[in-house]
Motif scaffolding. Structure first.
Motif, mmCIF file in Angstrom:
data_model
loop_
_atom_site.group_PDB
_atom_site.id
_atom_site.type_symbol
_atom_site.label_atom_id
_atom_site.label_comp_id
_atom_site.label_asym_id
_atom_site.label_seq_id
_atom_site.Cartn_x
_atom_site.Cartn_y
_atom_site.Cartn_z
ATOM 1 N N GLY A 105 0.816 -1.213 0.000
ATOM 2 C CA GLY A 105 0.000 0.000 0.000
ATOM 3 C C GLY A 105 0.848 1.261 0.000
ATOM 4 O O GLY A 105 0.623 2.182 -0.795
ATOM 5 N N GLU A 106 1.822 1.301 0.883
ATOM 6 C CA GLU A 106 2.708 2.458 0.977
ATOM 7 C C GLU A 106 3.547 2.624 -0.285
ATOM 8 O O GLU A 106 3.773 3.740 -0.748
ATOM 9 C CB GLU A 106 3.629 2.332 2.197
ATOM 10 C CG GLU A 106 2.897 2.373 3.524
ATOM 11 C CD GLU A 106 2.371 1.022 3.984
ATOM 12 O OE1 GLU A 106 2.355 0.040 3.188
ATOM 13 O OE2 GLU A 106 1.945 0.935 5.145
ATOM 14 N N LEU A 107 4.025 1.513 -0.836
ATOM 15 C CA LEU A 107 4.860 1.570 -2.036
ATOM 16 C C LEU A 107 4.060 2.054 -3.245
ATOM 17 O O LEU A 107 4.559 2.863 -4.034
ATOM 18 C CB LEU A 107 5.499 0.210 -2.311
ATOM 19 C CG LEU A 107 6.552 -0.207 -1.287
ATOM 20 C CD1 LEU A 107 6.946 -1.664 -1.483
ATOM 21 C CD2 LEU A 107 7.772 0.700 -1.345
ATOM 22 N N TRP A 108 2.817 1.582 -3.390
ATOM 23 C CA TRP A 108 1.969 2.067 -4.487
ATOM 24 C C TRP A 108 1.736 3.558 -4.339
ATOM 25 O O TRP A 108 1.804 4.313 -5.314
ATOM 26 C CB TRP A 108 0.635 1.333 -4.537
ATOM 27 C CG TRP A 108 0.665 0.004 -5.220
ATOM 28 C CD1 TRP A 108 0.311 -1.193 -4.660
ATOM 29 C CD2 TRP A 108 1.041 -0.288 -6.571
ATOM 30 N NE1 TRP A 108 0.468 -2.199 -5.587
ATOM 31 C CE2 TRP A 108 0.915 -1.673 -6.766
ATOM 32 C CE3 TRP A 108 1.495 0.493 -7.631
ATOM 33 C CZ2 TRP A 108 1.199 -2.299 -7.968
ATOM 34 C CZ3 TRP A 108 1.792 -0.136 -8.840
ATOM 35 C CH2 TRP A 108 1.642 -1.513 -8.999
ATOM 36 N N ALA A 109 1.441 4.010 -3.116
ATOM 37 C CA ALA A 109 1.182 5.438 -2.875
ATOM 38 C C ALA A 109 2.427 6.263 -3.213
ATOM 39 O O ALA A 109 2.319 7.326 -3.843
ATOM 40 C CB ALA A 109 0.768 5.667 -1.427
ATOM 41 N N GLU A 110 3.591 5.795 -2.818
ATOM 42 C CA GLU A 110 4.842 6.502 -3.121
ATOM 43 C C GLU A 110 5.090 6.542 -4.626
ATOM 44 O O GLU A 110 5.498 7.569 -5.166
ATOM 45 C CB GLU A 110 6.018 5.833 -2.399
ATOM 46 C CG GLU A 110 7.365 6.435 -2.704
ATOM 47 C CD GLU A 110 7.515 7.901 -2.284
ATOM 48 O OE1 GLU A 110 8.346 8.607 -2.905
ATOM 49 O OE2 GLU A 110 6.815 8.337 -1.349
ATOM 50 N N TYR A 111 4.839 5.440 -5.300
ATOM 51 C CA TYR A 111 5.007 5.377 -6.758
ATOM 52 C C TYR A 111 4.084 6.382 -7.444
ATOM 53 O O TYR A 111 4.515 7.155 -8.307
ATOM 54 C CB TYR A 111 4.738 3.954 -7.243
ATOM 55 C CG TYR A 111 4.842 3.755 -8.729
ATOM 56 C CD1 TYR A 111 5.972 4.131 -9.441
ATOM 57 C CD2 TYR A 111 3.794 3.170 -9.442
ATOM 58 C CE1 TYR A 111 6.066 3.936 -10.815
ATOM 59 C CE2 TYR A 111 3.884 2.965 -10.804
ATOM 60 C CZ TYR A 111 5.019 3.352 -11.485
ATOM 61 O OH TYR A 111 5.109 3.156 -12.848
ATOM 62 N N GLU A 112 2.815 6.410 -7.050
ATOM 63 C CA GLU A 112 1.863 7.354 -7.641
ATOM 64 C C GLU A 112 2.263 8.801 -7.353
ATOM 65 O O GLU A 112 2.120 9.674 -8.205
ATOM 66 C CB GLU A 112 0.451 7.048 -7.146
ATOM 67 C CG GLU A 112 -0.081 5.751 -7.721
ATOM 68 C CD GLU A 112 -1.398 5.297 -7.125
ATOM 69 O OE1 GLU A 112 -1.858 5.911 -6.112
ATOM 70 O OE2 GLU A 112 -1.975 4.343 -7.655
ATOM 71 N N LYS A 113 2.798 9.066 -6.180
ATOM 72 C CA LYS A 113 3.273 10.401 -5.822
ATOM 73 C C LYS A 113 4.461 10.802 -6.715
ATOM 74 O O LYS A 113 4.514 11.931 -7.203
ATOM 75 C CB LYS A 113 3.682 10.404 -4.345
ATOM 76 C CG LYS A 113 4.146 11.715 -3.800
ATOM 77 C CD LYS A 113 4.432 11.553 -2.312
ATOM 78 C CE LYS A 113 5.306 12.656 -1.794
ATOM 79 N NZ LYS A 113 5.699 12.442 -0.401
ATOM 80 N N ARG A 114 5.386 9.879 -6.926
ATOM 81 C CA ARG A 114 6.539 10.149 -7.792
ATOM 82 C C ARG A 114 6.095 10.382 -9.235
ATOM 83 O O ARG A 114 6.629 11.253 -9.921
ATOM 84 C CB ARG A 114 7.551 8.999 -7.714
ATOM 85 C CG ARG A 114 8.288 8.949 -6.379
ATOM 86 C CD ARG A 114 9.208 7.743 -6.257
ATOM 87 N NE ARG A 114 10.189 7.710 -7.323
ATOM 88 C CZ ARG A 114 10.676 6.590 -7.858
ATOM 89 N NH1 ARG A 114 10.267 5.407 -7.438
ATOM 90 N NH2 ARG A 114 11.567 6.651 -8.814
ATOM 91 N N LEU A 115 5.124 9.597 -9.701
ATOM 92 C CA LEU A 115 4.594 9.798 -11.054
ATOM 93 C C LEU A 115 3.988 11.193 -11.190
ATOM 94 O O LEU A 115 4.263 11.912 -12.152
ATOM 95 C CB LEU A 115 3.535 8.738 -11.383
ATOM 96 C CG LEU A 115 4.018 7.333 -11.681
ATOM 97 C CD1 LEU A 115 2.831 6.363 -11.712
ATOM 98 C CD2 LEU A 115 4.793 7.269 -12.989
ATOM 99 N N ALA A 116 3.160 11.568 -10.218
ATOM 100 C CA ALA A 116 2.504 12.875 -10.264
ATOM 101 C C ALA A 116 3.528 14.006 -10.243
ATOM 102 O O ALA A 116 3.411 14.975 -10.999
ATOM 103 C CB ALA A 116 1.532 13.017 -9.094
#
Length: 137
Positions: A105-116
């Motif tokens: 969950g945390e890794l997906w959120a971090e990935y989406e934040k980096r993409l944005a």
């Protein structure tokens, strides 16, 4: 190596599910995870993805449909997947797989934040050296 520690749980079973694109892994501590191939690919512990130090990470895109076409044992401590995009330099230790599974969950959120932050899309094709599979160092 990505966090190799002797006190980490060892896997009891590992199964690749090609249709759903997940690696299912059960550990001897009772933990069991279904780790998407995409998550494994974008968080590969290889220098190609992680760089050679903090701040050198290469943002991975276009990996939603990535498959694992081969999974090779590395001693008694890791596996080395070959992904359908040709990436095959990440060695996933048992503790790194446990980390990926337990922190999805945390890794997906971090990935989406980096993409944005990069103005990138999860499905955008890779560009430059990373697309060619070159480490650049």
């Amino acid at each position: 190596m990505a966090g190799l520690r002797k006190d980490q749980p060892a896997p009891r079973s590992i199964t690749l599910h090609g249709q759903s694109r997940v690696l299912e892994i059960a550990f001897d501590d009772g933990a069991s995870f279904r780790i998407p191939f995409e998550l494994m690919r974008v968080y590969s512990p290889s220098a190609e993805v992680q760089g050679h130090g903090p701040g050198q990470e290469v943002l991975q895109t276009g990996k939603r449909e990535v498959d694992i076409v081969d999974l090779e044992s590395v001693g008694n401590y890791a596996v080395k997947p070959t992904f359908s995009d040709g990436h095959d330099t990440g060695i996933f230790s048992w503790d790194y797989l446990h980390f990926l599974g337990s922190q999805q969950g945390e890794l997906w959120a971090e990935y989406e934040k980096r993409l944005a932050a990069a103005g990138a899309d999860r499905d955008a094709p890779m560009a430059g050296k990373a697309a060619a599979g070159a480490c650049g160092h």
